[in-house]
Every structure is written in C-alpha cells, then in structure tokens.
Write a protein that holds these residues in place. Structure first.
Motif, PDB file in Angstrom:
ATOM      1  N   GLN A 283     -46.382  27.395  43.647  1.00  0.00           N
ATOM      2  CA  GLN A 283     -46.234  26.140  44.371  1.00  0.00           C
ATOM      3  C   GLN A 283     -44.788  25.691  44.330  1.00  0.00           C
ATOM      4  OE1 GLN A 283     -49.074  24.092  41.996  1.00  0.00           O
ATOM      5  NE2 GLN A 283     -47.547  23.116  40.747  1.00  0.00           N
ATOM      6  N   ARG A 284     -44.428  24.887  45.321  1.00  0.00           N
ATOM      7  CA  ARG A 284     -43.047  24.479  45.444  1.00  0.00           C
ATOM      8  C   ARG A 284     -42.968  23.176  46.210  1.00  0.00           C
ATOM      9  NH1 ARG A 284     -38.286  28.600  47.154  1.00  0.00           N
ATOM     10  NH2 ARG A 284     -36.584  27.155  46.982  1.00  0.00           N
ATOM     11  N   VAL A 285     -41.998  22.330  45.824  1.00  0.00           N
ATOM     12  CA  VAL A 285     -41.789  21.056  46.499  1.00  0.00           C
ATOM     13  C   VAL A 285     -40.338  20.996  46.964  1.00  0.00           C
ATOM     14  CG1 VAL A 285     -41.836  18.552  46.246  1.00  0.00           C
ATOM     15  CG2 VAL A 285     -43.531  19.949  45.063  1.00  0.00           C
ATOM     16  N   THR A 286     -40.135  20.701  48.221  1.00  0.00           N
ATOM     17  CA  THR A 286     -38.790  20.677  48.790  1.00  0.00           C
ATOM     18  C   THR A 286     -38.468  19.304  49.352  1.00  0.00           C
ATOM     19  OG1 THR A 286     -39.004  23.002  49.430  1.00  0.00           O
ATOM     20  CG2 THR A 286     -37.221  21.756  50.422  1.00  0.00           C
ATOM     21  N   GLN A 287     -37.354  18.763  48.899  1.00  0.00           N
ATOM     22  CA  GLN A 287     -36.823  17.526  49.473  1.00  0.00           C
ATOM     23  C   GLN A 287     -35.457  17.888  50.044  1.00  0.00           C
ATOM     24  OE1 GLN A 287     -38.097  15.122  45.632  1.00  0.00           O
ATOM     25  NE2 GLN A 287     -37.436  13.710  47.232  1.00  0.00           N
ATOM     26  N   PRO A 288     -35.356  17.988  51.358  1.00  0.00           N
ATOM     27  CA  PRO A 288     -34.145  18.543  51.956  1.00  0.00           C
ATOM     28  C   PRO A 288     -32.917  17.632  51.871  1.00  0.00           C
ATOM     29  CG  PRO A 288     -35.671  17.834  53.643  1.00  0.00           C
ATOM     30  CD  PRO A 288     -36.388  17.701  52.344  1.00  0.00           C
ATOM     31  N   GLU A 289     -33.145  16.332  51.718  1.00  0.00           N
ATOM     32  CA  GLU A 289     -32.016  15.399  51.699  1.00  0.00           C
ATOM     33  C   GLU A 289     -31.678  14.991  50.282  1.00  0.00           C
ATOM     34  OE1 GLU A 289     -34.221  13.511  55.555  1.00  0.00           O
ATOM     35  OE2 GLU A 289     -34.884  13.455  53.460  1.00  0.00           O
ATOM     36  N   LYS A 290     -30.429  15.216  49.881  1.00  0.00           N
ATOM     37  CA  LYS A 290     -30.008  14.755  48.550  1.00  0.00           C
ATOM     38  C   LYS A 290     -29.668  13.270  48.596  1.00  0.00           C
ATOM     39  CE  LYS A 290     -28.175  18.838  46.238  1.00  0.00           C
ATOM     40  NZ  LYS A 290     -29.238  18.781  45.237  1.00  0.00           N
ATOM     41  N   LEU A 291     -29.142  12.817  49.734  1.00  0.00           N
ATOM     42  CA  LEU A 291     -28.681  11.438  49.862  1.00  0.00           C
ATOM     43  C   LEU A 291     -29.073  10.901  51.226  1.00  0.00           C
ATOM     44  CD1 LEU A 291     -26.943   9.001  48.875  1.00  0.00           C
ATOM     45  CD2 LEU A 291     -24.982  10.164  49.916  1.00  0.00           C
ATOM     46  N   LEU A 292     -29.608   9.671  51.192  1.00  0.00           N
ATOM     47  CA  LEU A 292     -29.975   9.002  52.428  1.00  0.00           C
ATOM     48  C   LEU A 292     -29.360   7.608  52.384  1.00  0.00           C
ATOM     49  CD1 LEU A 292     -31.748  10.135  54.670  1.00  0.00           C
ATOM     50  CD2 LEU A 292     -33.702   9.006  53.642  1.00  0.00           C
ATOM     51  N   SER A 293     -28.483   7.331  53.337  1.00  0.00           N
ATOM     52  CA  SER A 293     -27.837   6.025  53.364  1.00  0.00           C
ATOM     53  C   SER A 293     -28.334   5.282  54.599  1.00  0.00           C
ATOM     54  CB  SER A 293     -26.322   6.207  53.405  1.00  0.00           C
ATOM     55  OG  SER A 293     -25.679   4.968  53.323  1.00  0.00           O
ATOM     56  N   VAL A 294     -28.895   4.091  54.391  1.00  0.00           N
ATOM     57  CA  VAL A 294     -29.434   3.320  55.511  1.00  0.00           C
ATOM     58  C   VAL A 294     -28.982   1.871  55.391  1.00  0.00           C
ATOM     59  CG1 VAL A 294     -31.467   4.796  55.760  1.00  0.00           C
ATOM     60  CG2 VAL A 294     -31.582   2.769  54.316  1.00  0.00           C
ATOM     61  N   PHE A 295     -29.002   1.180  56.526  1.00  0.00           N
ATOM     62  CA  PHE A 295     -28.686  -0.244  56.523  1.00  0.00           C
ATOM     63  C   PHE A 295     -29.947  -1.044  56.233  1.00  0.00           C
ATOM     64  CE2 PHE A 295     -24.340  -0.327  57.515  1.00  0.00           C
ATOM     65  CZ  PHE A 295     -24.074   0.694  58.422  1.00  0.00           C
ATOM     66  N   LYS A 296     -29.739  -2.169  55.593  1.00  0.00           N
ATOM     67  CA  LYS A 296     -30.843  -3.100  55.328  1.00  0.00           C
ATOM     68  C   LYS A 296     -31.537  -3.441  56.637  1.00  0.00           C
ATOM     69  CE  LYS A 296     -31.619  -7.813  53.696  1.00  0.00           C
ATOM     70  NZ  LYS A 296     -30.964  -9.023  53.131  1.00  0.00           N
ATOM     71  N   GLY A 297     -32.867  -3.386  56.625  1.00  0.00           N
ATOM     72  CA  GLY A 297     -33.632  -3.709  57.812  1.00  0.00           C
ATOM     73  C   GLY A 297     -33.931  -2.518  58.703  1.00  0.00           C
ATOM     74  N   ALA A 298     -33.264  -1.406  58.454  1.00  0.00           N
ATOM     75  CA  ALA A 298     -33.505  -0.197  59.242  1.00  0.00           C
ATOM     76  C   ALA A 298     -34.670   0.585  58.643  1.00  0.00           C
ATOM     77  CB  ALA A 298     -32.254   0.667  59.268  1.00  0.00           C
ATOM     78  N   PRO A 299     -35.324   1.419  59.450  1.00  0.00           N
ATOM     79  CA  PRO A 299     -36.400   2.245  58.895  1.00  0.00           C
ATOM     80  C   PRO A 299     -35.828   3.356  58.024  1.00  0.00           C
ATOM     81  CG  PRO A 299     -36.030   2.797  61.189  1.00  0.00           C
ATOM     82  CD  PRO A 299     -35.157   1.627  60.894  1.00  0.00           C
ATOM     83  N   VAL A 300     -36.615   3.765  57.052  1.00  0.00           N
ATOM     84  CA  VAL A 300     -36.194   4.864  56.187  1.00  0.00           C
ATOM     85  C   VAL A 300     -37.348   5.852  56.050  1.00  0.00           C
ATOM     86  CG1 VAL A 300     -36.826   3.617  54.073  1.00  0.00           C
ATOM     87  CG2 VAL A 300     -35.198   5.493  53.953  1.00  0.00           C
ATOM     88  N   GLU A 301     -37.002   7.151  56.104  1.00  0.00           N
ATOM     89  CA  GLU A 301     -38.005   8.194  55.931  1.00  0.00           C
ATOM     90  C   GLU A 301     -37.447   9.269  55.010  1.00  0.00           C
ATOM     91  OE1 GLU A 301     -39.059  10.653  59.316  1.00  0.00           O
ATOM     92  OE2 GLU A 301     -41.079  10.949  58.504  1.00  0.00           O
ATOM     93  N   LEU A 302     -38.145   9.537  53.938  1.00  0.00           N
ATOM     94  CA  LEU A 302     -37.743  10.576  53.003  1.00  0.00           C
ATOM     95  C   LEU A 302     -38.682  11.767  53.205  1.00  0.00           C
ATOM     96  CD1 LEU A 302     -37.097   7.695  51.637  1.00  0.00           C
ATOM     97  CD2 LEU A 302     -36.822   9.048  49.561  1.00  0.00           C
ATOM     98  N   LYS A 303     -38.096  12.924  53.407  1.00  0.00           N
ATOM     99  CA  LYS A 303     -38.900  14.093  53.714  1.00  0.00           C
ATOM    100  C   LYS A 303     -39.318  14.842  52.446  1.00  0.00           C
ATOM    101  CE  LYS A 303     -37.366  14.998  58.422  1.00  0.00           C
ATOM    102  NZ  LYS A 303     -37.128  13.601  58.672  1.00  0.00           N
ATOM    103  N   CYS A 304     -40.540  15.342  52.500  1.00  0.00           N
ATOM    104  CA  CYS A 304     -41.059  16.166  51.418  1.00  0.00           C
ATOM    105  C   CYS A 304     -41.957  17.228  52.034  1.00  0.00           C
ATOM    106  CB  CYS A 304     -41.853  15.337  50.416  1.00  0.00           C
ATOM    107  SG  CYS A 304     -42.697  16.312  49.155  1.00  0.00           S
ATOM    108  N   ASN A 305     -41.688  18.473  51.733  1.00  0.00           N
ATOM    109  CA  ASN A 305     -42.550  19.575  52.144  1.00  0.00           C
ATOM    110  C   ASN A 305     -42.995  20.335  50.906  1.00  0.00           C
ATOM    111  OD1 ASN A 305     -40.632  19.209  54.726  1.00  0.00           O
ATOM    112  ND2 ASN A 305     -42.609  20.056  55.321  1.00  0.00           N
ATOM    113  N   TYR A 306     -44.177  20.874  50.972  1.00  0.00           N
ATOM    114  CA  TYR A 306     -44.712  21.564  49.812  1.00  0.00           C
ATOM    115  C   TYR A 306     -45.332  22.881  50.225  1.00  0.00           C
ATOM    116  CZ  TYR A 306     -49.278  20.104  51.503  1.00  0.00           C
ATOM    117  OH  TYR A 306     -50.396  19.927  52.276  1.00  0.00           O
TER     118      TYR A 306
END
Lengths: 116, 108
Positions: free
Chosen positions: B2-25
C-alpha cells in the motif's frame, strides 16, 4: 485529561551510543504505536503493541531497534549503536483498542533524536 | 504494497479562497482513510476519517475508489487553517501509513 506524553522531548547523542525513548499512553488505552518521522516525510510505522505484546514489529528497520511494554502501559523504544541516520522525531500514539476507523489514535508530542 | 501519495509539498492560498489537498492511494483491500493535521508547535491530531463522512472545521473529504483518491477540500480557507496536513491509510487493526504531507499557508 492528560494526553500521551513522551520523554525526553529532545535527545542529543553521539554515534554508537545507546538511547531509550519513553512513551506514557493515555490511561486505559490498550493499543500503543511507535512511528518515526524524518525531515520532510510523514510518520513511518515502527511497531504496534496490543497490551504487553508486540503484535506487529514489521516497521523496525533493523535489530538495533527494540521496544518493550512490560506492564501494558508505559513503553520504551531502545536504539543500540545509534547511527546518524537514526536522527528523526520519534512519535508515540495510543488508542482505546486496535485502531481503525472507530478507535482514534492520539499522538504524543514526539522525541527529537539527534545523533552526532 | 500500500502507498499514499500527496503530490503537493506546499499549497499557498489566499484567505477566503477554496483549498484542495490531493491524496491518492494504492491498496488492494477496502481502504480506511484519514486526514491528520499538525498546527504549528502542536501535536499531530486527527482531522477527519472517511467512514464518518463528516465535515470538520469546514473540511470535507470524499473517498473515490475509482480514482483511488481522498482529496481534502474547504470552500473558504481561513488563516487558522495554516498547518501541515497528512493523508493516511490504515490496515484493519490501525497501523497507519502516511503520505509525505502538504504544508498549507493561508495568507490574508
């Protein structure tokens, strides 16, 4: 109530020395886990205790690493002949029973081990 | 394995903007998936688990077995959401396998 505690919070040692890291789980938690977190990585599983016995030690990297939990509460992770590559944050977690979707793992603050 | 992948090391967003963190397994069985969060100078803590299908602090995550993903989303990011986020997969008795983590920075 008291959470999971770990001592020491920081440990600096020299290559080749022996170290012991201690974990005090939440009272009544039968399951205890050790993880290791290297810089820039997620925590990596080392060993799982259910009660006093090690139910899974498949994550221990080699025979220099050993862990005990003699009375089913406090656990000690022991590292012999430390190497620079052992430098990491060692995390302990406990849960009410074997963890999964219904038993949350509660993490301690970690012990930062530095091997010079 | 089994393996878990998070492709983004850093996500910078502005307050009030949508945020999505990716995870694949990758996992051969029926996965149990979690998101853990670590705020600055605090310990790692559970944010949410897929089985409860809940929203915590405005975050939701949907398990997509077809795409083997468990992305974390929030429609309006807040400054207090700045933290390190880890996706994790559990075997039946609880051994967690974590991704490498995504650092989220929310700027005003």
């Amino acid at each position: 109530g008291a959470g999971v505690s770990q001592t020491p919070s920081n440990k600096v040692t020299e290559k080749g020395k022996y170290v012991e890291l201690r974990c005090d789980p939440i009272s009544g938690h039968t399951a205890l886990y050790w993880y290791r977190q290297s810089l820039g990585q997620g925590p990596e599983f080392l060993i799982y205790f259910q009660g006093t016995g090690a139910a899974d030690d498949s994550g221990l990297p080699n025979d220099r690493f050993f862990a005990v939990r003699p009375e089913g509460s406090v656990s000690t992770l022991k590292i012999q002949r430390t190497e620079r590559g052992d430098s990491a944050v060692y995390l302990c977690a406990s849960s009410l029973g074997p963890s999964g979707s219904y038993n949350e793992q509660f993490f301690g603050p970690g012990t930062r081990l530095t091997v010079l | 394995a089994q393996r878990v992948t998070q492709p983004e090391k850093l996500l910078s967003v502005f307050k009030g903007a949508p945020v999505e963190l990716k995870c694949n397994y990758s996992y051969s069985g029926s996965p149990e998936l979690f998101w853990y969060v670590q705020y600055s100078r605090q310990r790692l803590q559970l944010l949410l688990r897929h089985i409860s299908r809940e929203s915590i602090k405005g975050f939701t995550a949907d398990l997509n077995k077809g795409e083997t993903s468990f992305h974390l989303k929030k429609p309006f990011a807040q400054e207090e959401d700045s933290a390190m986020y880890y996706c994790a997969l559990s075997e039946s008795w609880g051994k967690l396998q974590f991704g490498a983590g995504t650092q989220v920075v929310v700027t005003p």
